[in-house]
Design an enzyme around this catalytic site. Structure first.
Site, PDB file in Angstrom:
ATOM      1  N   SER A   1       0.842  -1.195   0.000  1.00 25.48           N
ATOM      2  CA  SER A   1       0.000   0.000   0.000  1.00 25.48           C
ATOM      3  C   SER A   1       0.882   1.252   0.000  1.00 25.48           C
ATOM      4  O   SER A   1       1.619   1.490  -0.946  1.00 25.48           O
ATOM      5  CB  SER A   1      -0.956  -0.044   1.196  1.00 25.48           C
ATOM      6  OG  SER A   1      -1.928   0.956   1.103  1.00 25.48           O
TER       7      SER A   1
ATOM      8  N   GLU B   1     -12.201  12.470  -9.552  1.00 26.26           N
ATOM      9  CA  GLU B   1     -11.849  13.705 -10.271  1.00 26.26           C
ATOM     10  C   GLU B   1     -10.379  13.721 -10.682  1.00 26.26           C
ATOM     11  O   GLU B   1      -9.788  14.774 -10.876  1.00 26.26           O
ATOM     12  CB  GLU B   1     -12.166  14.918  -9.393  1.00 26.26           C
ATOM     13  CG  GLU B   1     -13.647  15.044  -9.061  1.00 26.26           C
ATOM     14  CD  GLU B   1     -13.944  16.260  -8.218  1.00 26.26           C
ATOM     15  OE1 GLU B   1     -12.977  16.883  -7.713  1.00 26.26           O
ATOM     16  OE2 GLU B   1     -15.127  16.600  -8.061  1.00 26.26           O
TER      17      GLU B   1
ATOM     18  N   HIS C   1      -4.153  -0.305  -4.187  1.00 24.80           N
ATOM     19  CA  HIS C   1      -5.604  -0.564  -4.055  1.00 24.80           C
ATOM     20  C   HIS C   1      -6.283  -0.178  -5.365  1.00 24.80           C
ATOM     21  O   HIS C   1      -7.359   0.412  -5.394  1.00 24.80           O
ATOM     22  CB  HIS C   1      -6.205   0.247  -2.903  1.00 24.80           C
ATOM     23  CG  HIS C   1      -5.603  -0.055  -1.570  1.00 24.80           C
ATOM     24  ND1 HIS C   1      -5.955  -1.151  -0.815  1.00 24.80           N
ATOM     25  CD2 HIS C   1      -4.658   0.610  -0.850  1.00 24.80           C
ATOM     26  CE1 HIS C   1      -5.252  -1.147   0.316  1.00 24.80           C
ATOM     27  NE2 HIS C   1      -4.456  -0.093   0.302  1.00 24.80           N
TER      28      HIS C   1
END
Length: 302
Positions: free
Chosen positions: A148, A166, A190
């Site tokens: 991660s 966005e 992820h």
């Protein structure tokens, strides 16, 4: 310089074989099998000392370092690795202690946990601790791993913020310097589960010379010689190659405006596939994929 060490980057939610990860699927045979022959196991088999390796888990990025550290100790212990320790570094001062320096020098594997990658870059950047890890990675058969945030921070340049929805709005994705173990790539984690493909598109469009690496959950790459990328884990890895971009509006539009990109090249990797970072060639390992019950039949890694 060709590094002698190995780098493992993981997309997060790695199957630890414990309650912290995939709790809802703990009885699902896919995950149980994968834990037996999965990412953590591969890390051990790639280390020269195997189960005798000294592993330091660095929980700096995490808000719950005690819990995360304990879970990794438990998981590596399940794989018969007994010398697993948590290096609890929370400040730059902690990184400069004699104990931290000595443990960095003596570890066989250093693993950065998940959390906030900006904590990693701001705490370790410019320290002797980080220089020791880099030098050992370049000169020794030494492994650096990150999951991660630990994976996102592994490259020279890293994404540290940006909305998934966005991401293709100019100015939404923010990039800063990472820990610098590998150059010419930018990593997001992820990736599939959180819909972050737009973030990687934007990052690559802003610098088409970087290969975008999007790591899904329980997906990783084993990187050898600084160039050979092998997919490990049960998830998918997405590669975004910007070298063929023919046109983009990223340098023309105002901040807050949507960005257009023409002719991005995308690859999808799953377990055992390999990608050459210098030749920009993907090799899909079809022969192994068609094996029945592949997760229990990785004889080469036993």
């Amino acid at each position: 310089m060709v590094p002698k060490g190995k780098l493992v980057i993981i997309g997060g939610a790695v199957d630890l074989g414990s309650s912290l990860s995939y709790n809802e699927n703990i009885n699902h045979p896919h995950y149980i099998k994968f834990f037996e022959r999965g990412i953590l196991r591969r890390m051990i088999t790639e280390s020269p000392k195997k189960e005798e390796s000294v592993i330091e888990v660095i929980t700096t990025a995490s808000k719950i370092p005690e819990i995360v550290g304990a879970e990794y100790i438990k998981s590596f212990n399940q794989l018969q690795v007994g010398k697993v320790h948590v290096l609890d570094i929370r400040t730059r001062e902690d990184a400069l202690t004699e104990e931290s320096i000595e443990r960095a020098k003596n570890a066989d594997i250093v693993m950065f946990s998940g959390g906030d990658q900006l904590r990693l870059s701001s705490i370790f950047g410019g320290t002797e601790f980080l220089e020791i890890l880099k030098r050992r990675y370049e000169q020794e058969d030494f492994m650096i791993a990150g999951t991660s945030a630990g994976a996102a921070a592994a490259s020279v340049n890293m994404i540290y913020r940006g909305s998934s929805s966005e991401a293709l709005i100019k100015g939404e994705v923010q990039i800063t310097g990472g820990l610098g173990f590998i150059d010419d790539v930018i990593i997001d984690t992820h990736f599939v589960q959180r819909g972050r493909i737009g973030r990687l598109f934007y990052a690559v469009a802003s610098n088409p010379g970087m290969l975008g690496i999007g790591l899904g959950e329980d997906a990783g790459l084993l990187i050898t010689e600084g160039r050979c990328l092998e997919a490990i884990g049960s998830g998918l890895t997405i590669l975004v190659d910007g070298r063929y971009i023919s046109e983009t509006s990223i340098y023309d539009v105002e901040i807050g405006s949507p960005v257009s990109i023409d002719n991005l090249k995308v690859h999808v990797m799953s377990i055992f596939d390999k990608y050459d970072l210098h030749k920009h060639e993907l090799k899909i390992n079809k022969a192994i994929k068609v094996e029945e019950d592949v997760y229990l039949r990785i004889k080469d890694y036993d």
